[in-house]
Scaffold this active site. Structure first.
Site, PDB file in Angstrom:
ATOM      1  N   LYS A 125       0.945  -1.115   0.077  1.00  0.00           N
ATOM      2  CA  LYS A 125       0.102  -0.129  -0.071  1.00  0.00           C
ATOM      3  C   LYS A 125       0.806   1.405   0.056  1.00  0.00           C
ATOM      4  O   LYS A 125       1.943   1.090   0.635  1.00  0.00           O
ATOM      5  CB  LYS A 125      -0.780   0.131   1.190  1.00  0.00           C
ATOM      6  CG  LYS A 125      -2.142   1.168   1.190  1.00  0.00           C
ATOM      7  CD  LYS A 125      -3.242  -0.028   0.528  1.00  0.00           C
ATOM      8  CE  LYS A 125      -4.270   1.069   0.156  1.00  0.00           C
ATOM      9  NZ  LYS A 125      -5.739   0.198  -0.204  1.00  0.00           N
ATOM     10  N   ASP A 165      -6.987   4.230  -4.340  1.00  0.00           N
ATOM     11  CA  ASP A 165      -7.798   4.398  -3.024  1.00  0.00           C
ATOM     12  C   ASP A 165      -8.429   5.594  -2.936  1.00  0.00           C
ATOM     13  O   ASP A 165      -8.453   6.310  -3.757  1.00  0.00           O
ATOM     14  CB  ASP A 165      -6.720   3.665  -1.950  1.00  0.00           C
ATOM     15  CG  ASP A 165      -7.216   3.537  -0.793  1.00  0.00           C
ATOM     16  OD1 ASP A 165      -7.848   2.172  -0.431  1.00  0.00           O
ATOM     17  OD2 ASP A 165      -7.522   3.887   0.013  1.00  0.00           O
TER      18      ASP A 165
HETATM   19  P1  NDP Z   1     -12.952   7.912  -2.982  1.00  0.00           P
HETATM   20  O1  NDP Z   1     -11.933   8.884  -2.880  1.00  0.00           O
HETATM   21  O2  NDP Z   1     -13.510   7.745  -4.292  1.00  0.00           O
HETATM   22  O3  NDP Z   1     -14.033   8.375  -2.094  1.00  0.00           O
HETATM   23  C1  NDP Z   1     -14.080   8.677  -0.632  1.00  0.00           C
HETATM   24  C2  NDP Z   1     -15.267   8.847   0.071  1.00  0.00           C
HETATM   25  O4  NDP Z   1     -15.281   8.648   1.234  1.00  0.00           O
HETATM   26  C3  NDP Z   1     -15.717  10.310  -0.331  1.00  0.00           C
HETATM   27  O5  NDP Z   1     -17.144  10.431  -0.428  1.00  0.00           O
HETATM   28  C4  NDP Z   1     -15.138  11.046   0.732  1.00  0.00           C
HETATM   29  O6  NDP Z   1     -15.620  12.139   1.066  1.00  0.00           O
HETATM   30  C5  NDP Z   1     -15.389  10.076   1.944  1.00  0.00           C
HETATM   31  N1  NDP Z   1     -14.417  10.132   3.039  1.00  0.00           N
HETATM   32  C6  NDP Z   1     -13.162   9.919   2.804  1.00  0.00           C
HETATM   33  N2  NDP Z   1     -12.434  10.180   3.807  1.00  0.00           N
HETATM   34  C7  NDP Z   1     -13.374  10.421   4.935  1.00  0.00           C
HETATM   35  C8  NDP Z   1     -13.449  10.954   6.319  1.00  0.00           C
HETATM   36  N3  NDP Z   1     -12.300  10.967   7.016  1.00  0.00           N
HETATM   37  N4  NDP Z   1     -14.436  11.042   6.701  1.00  0.00           N
HETATM   38  C9  NDP Z   1     -15.713  11.087   6.030  1.00  0.00           C
HETATM   39  N5  NDP Z   1     -15.950  10.602   4.878  1.00  0.00           N
HETATM   40  C10 NDP Z   1     -14.599  10.620   4.446  1.00  0.00           C
HETATM   41  O7  NDP Z   1     -12.637   6.505  -2.407  1.00  0.00           O
HETATM   42  P2  NDP Z   1     -12.870   5.005  -2.688  1.00  0.00           P
HETATM   43  O8  NDP Z   1     -14.383   4.971  -2.801  1.00  0.00           O
HETATM   44  O9  NDP Z   1     -11.921   4.543  -3.603  1.00  0.00           O
HETATM   45  O10 NDP Z   1     -12.651   4.517  -1.269  1.00  0.00           O
HETATM   46  C11 NDP Z   1     -13.413   4.333  -0.178  1.00  0.00           C
HETATM   47  C12 NDP Z   1     -13.033   3.278   0.979  1.00  0.00           C
HETATM   48  O11 NDP Z   1     -13.011   2.052   0.180  1.00  0.00           O
HETATM   49  C13 NDP Z   1     -11.806   3.410   1.494  1.00  0.00           C
HETATM   50  O12 NDP Z   1     -11.733   2.744   2.829  1.00  0.00           O
HETATM   51  C14 NDP Z   1     -10.731   2.636   0.404  1.00  0.00           C
HETATM   52  O13 NDP Z   1      -9.660   2.227   1.156  1.00  0.00           O
HETATM   53  C15 NDP Z   1     -11.616   1.375   0.541  1.00  0.00           C
HETATM   54  N6  NDP Z   1     -11.635   0.654  -0.846  1.00  0.00           N
HETATM   55  C16 NDP Z   1     -11.417   1.064  -1.947  1.00  0.00           C
HETATM   56  C17 NDP Z   1     -10.994   0.405  -2.955  1.00  0.00           C
HETATM   57  C18 NDP Z   1     -11.092   0.846  -4.622  1.00  0.00           C
HETATM   58  O14 NDP Z   1     -10.862  -0.025  -5.398  1.00  0.00           O
HETATM   59  N7  NDP Z   1     -11.003   2.274  -4.769  1.00  0.00           N
HETATM   60  C19 NDP Z   1     -11.056  -1.143  -3.119  1.00  0.00           C
HETATM   61  C20 NDP Z   1     -10.951  -1.576  -1.729  1.00  0.00           C
HETATM   62  C21 NDP Z   1     -11.342  -0.826  -0.601  1.00  0.00           C
HETATM   63  P3  NDP Z   1     -15.201  13.587   0.523  1.00  0.00           P
HETATM   64  O15 NDP Z   1     -15.742  13.519  -1.010  1.00  0.00           O
HETATM   65  O16 NDP Z   1     -15.605  14.436   1.199  1.00  0.00           O
HETATM   66  O17 NDP Z   1     -13.711  13.381   0.640  1.00  0.00           O
HETATM   67  O1  2IT Z   2      -8.006  -1.508  -0.737  1.00  0.00           O
HETATM   68  C1  2IT Z   2      -7.805  -1.813  -1.755  1.00  0.00           C
HETATM   69  O2  2IT Z   2      -7.891  -2.861  -1.980  1.00  0.00           O
HETATM   70  C2  2IT Z   2      -7.722  -1.208  -2.978  1.00  0.00           C
HETATM   71  N1  2IT Z   2      -7.521   0.077  -2.946  1.00  0.00           N
HETATM   72  C3  2IT Z   2      -7.421  -1.505  -4.302  1.00  0.00           C
HETATM   73  C4  2IT Z   2      -6.222  -2.127  -4.470  1.00  0.00           C
HETATM   74  C5  2IT Z   2      -5.718  -2.702  -5.873  1.00  0.00           C
HETATM   75  O3  2IT Z   2      -4.709  -3.006  -6.294  1.00  0.00           O
HETATM   76  O4  2IT Z   2      -6.835  -2.561  -6.826  1.00  0.00           O
END
Ligand code: NDP
Ligand code: 2IT
Length: 444
Positions: A125, A165
């Site tokens: 990561k 992420d």
């Molecule tokens: P994005 O940046 O696309 O979206 C994040 C969302 O969460 C936004 O709505 C953001 O609000 C909100 N957010 C972030 N930080 C905070 C906080 N401290 N308090 C409240 N709201 C918050 O990220 P992802 O959708 O990609 O990721 C979301 C979660 O999923 C994370 O935990 C990530 O690690 C996990 N994840 C993502 C994967 C992926 O493929 N993208 C895979 C597996 C897990 P705002 O717009 O106001 O910043």
């Molecule tokens: O938390 C996660 O699994 C991710 N942000 C996606 C990682 C990836 O390599 O697609």
């Protein structure tokens, strides 16, 4: 003191001031108690001591210039945690809260998550405390180029393959890829989540959210139930939240609330996802605007209140520790039946405990959100073969991965006498493969 307790104790002493890493390590290692008891050779070979220590930690300076010519400096990280079963694989997070503890907890979780996908990917990561919010595209590009100028010497398609992420989506991956290609003179699958015009996979954008709903659907199906007619609350409104909402709605659920980091919207008539997408994906705006555009919706400042909304299924899809004990108790009092974690470690340890004691079906992040990295591994496979699968092919493989994860964690939990405890099941099922590979490789 048991072997696990001793390793945890030393980990906390050797890595002070890393509370998120301690939290993830406590959850994982505690579940492994019955496994290490059954396998004394693990202790004899200091397997857990090696498992909790990253193979490599890279930290670097990221200087960049804003549109007014002012110079800024951010911190860059890449934690290459474990490569026993494949090249390091895991996302990059750009968010002002990023620090070593956050990257280490995410990297540590990623090892077992990636193992659960059944595909050959190790755990890693990275990220930065850079905040993309409010920055121009040119500023984001400047930052990404500087970040990759350092990172490019440490990664490669068979070595370490980053992805997105929080704060890292298609735009950032494009800039990062452009700079890698320029410096290394290689057009390879060094990053996943790439655009479709330069080697990306169909369905990667949707994968985490869809996968989250597929595994939850399987849990429902095994209990003679389905998403049809269920009330769902989803936190976040980013990549994972949006596609979880889309798939849940396709399966007949009523998604009534979502949030961003400022506050939440509640729409009892059902979230109009096209409006959320316009606000968040197109305009990069604030979710507050939804309530101005949709009459049936209300906006409340602050995030926590979302967990007080009555629902059958809760899908936390924003960030770590967004559900604490108080929020869990509210969900339970309102009759929640399923909690599946789209975000990484969104529930605190005492919140998880409360869900399990109340008989809520709780699917932990490393299983529930593995669809994103699963499709990333499919993107790697397509890249190395120089071919592209159709959306339907990738989506079918994703569904298969999620259904397999569900049954593997369910079986592992049963095998060790913890039926229905998917924290135990996911940790044990993920760990066994990594442990086997580490034992095979000798003391490395
Ligand atoms: P994005 O940046 O696309 O979206 C994040 C969302 O969460 C936004 O709505 C953001 O609000 C909100 N957010 C972030 N930080 C905070 C906080 N401290 N308090 C409240 N709201 C918050 O990220 P992802 O959708 O990609 O990721 C979301 C979660 O999923 C994370 O935990 C990530 O690690 C996990 N994840 C993502 C994967 C992926 O493929 N993208 C895979 C597996 C897990 P705002 O717009 O106001 O910043
Ligand atoms: O938390 C996660 O699994 C991710 N942000 C996606 C990682 C990836 O390599 O697609």
């Amino acid at each position: 003191m048991t072997y696990v307790e001793r390793v945890l104790d030393e980990l906390k002493k050797k890595n002070p001031n890393e509370p998120e890493f301690h939290q993830a390590a406590t959850e994982i290692l505690t579940s492994l108690e019955p496994v290490v008891e059954k396998h004394p050779e693990y202790e004899a070979n200091a397997l857990l001591e090696r498992f909790v220590e990253p193979e490599r930690v890279i930290m670097f300076r990221v200087p960049w210039t804003d549109d007014n010519g002012k110079v800024h400096v951010n911190k860059g990280y890449r934690v290459e945690f474990n490569s026993a079963i494949g090249p390091y694989k895991g996302g990059l997070r750009f968010h002002p809260t990023v620090n070593l503890s956050i990257i280490k907890f995410l990297g540590f979780e990623q090892i077992l998550k990636n193992s659960l996908t059944g595909l050959p990917i190790g755990g890693g990561k990275g990220g930065s405390d850079f905040d993309p919010k409010g920055k121009s595209d040119r500023e984001v590009m400047n930052f990404c180029q500087s970040f990759m100028t350092e990172l490019c010497r440490h990664i490669g398609p068979d070595t370490d393959v980053p992805a997105g992420d929080i704060g890292v989506g298609g735009r950032e991956i494009g800039y990062l890829f452009g700079q890698y290609k320029r410096i290394r003179d290689e057009h390879t699958g060094v990053l996943t989540g790439r655009g479709l015009s330069y080697g990306g996979s169909l369905a990667r954008t949707e994968a985490t959210g869809y996968g989250l709903v597929y595994i939850t659907e399987e849990a429902l199906k095994m209990r003679g139930d389905s998403f049809e007619g269920k009330t769902v609350v989803i936190s976040g409104s980013g990549n994972v939240a949006i596609y979880a909402c889309q798939k849940a709605q396709q399966l007949g659920a009523n998604v009534v609330a979502m949030y961003d980091s400022n506050g939440y919207v509640y729409d009892p008539e059902g979230i109009k996802l096209d409006i959320i997408q316009d606000i968040k994906e197109v305009k990069r705006g604030r979710i507050k605007e939804y309530a101005q555009r949709v009459k049936s919706a209300t906006y409340t400042e602050g995030c926590k209140g979302i967990w007080g909304i009555k629902c059958d299924i809760a899908l936390p899809c924003a960030t770590q520790n967004e559900i604490d004990l108080e929020s869990a108790e509210k969900l339970i009092a309102n009759g929640v039946k399923y909690v599946s974690e789209g975000a990484n470690m969104p529930s605190t340890l005492d919140a998880i405990d409360a869900f399990q004691k109340a008989g809520v079906v709780f699917i932990p992040a490393k299983a529930a959100n593995a669809g994103g990295v699963g499709v990333s591994a499919l993107e790697m496979a397509q890249s190395s073969q120089r071919i592209f699968w159709t959306f339907e092919e990738v989506d079918a493989k994703l569904k298969n991965i999620m259904v397999n994860i569900y049954h593997n964690m369910d079986d592992a939990a049963k095998e060790y006498g913890y039926e229905g405890n998917y924290v135990m099941g996911a940790n044990i099922a993920g760990f066994m493969k990594v442990a086997d590979a580490m034992m095979a490789h000798g003391i490395v």
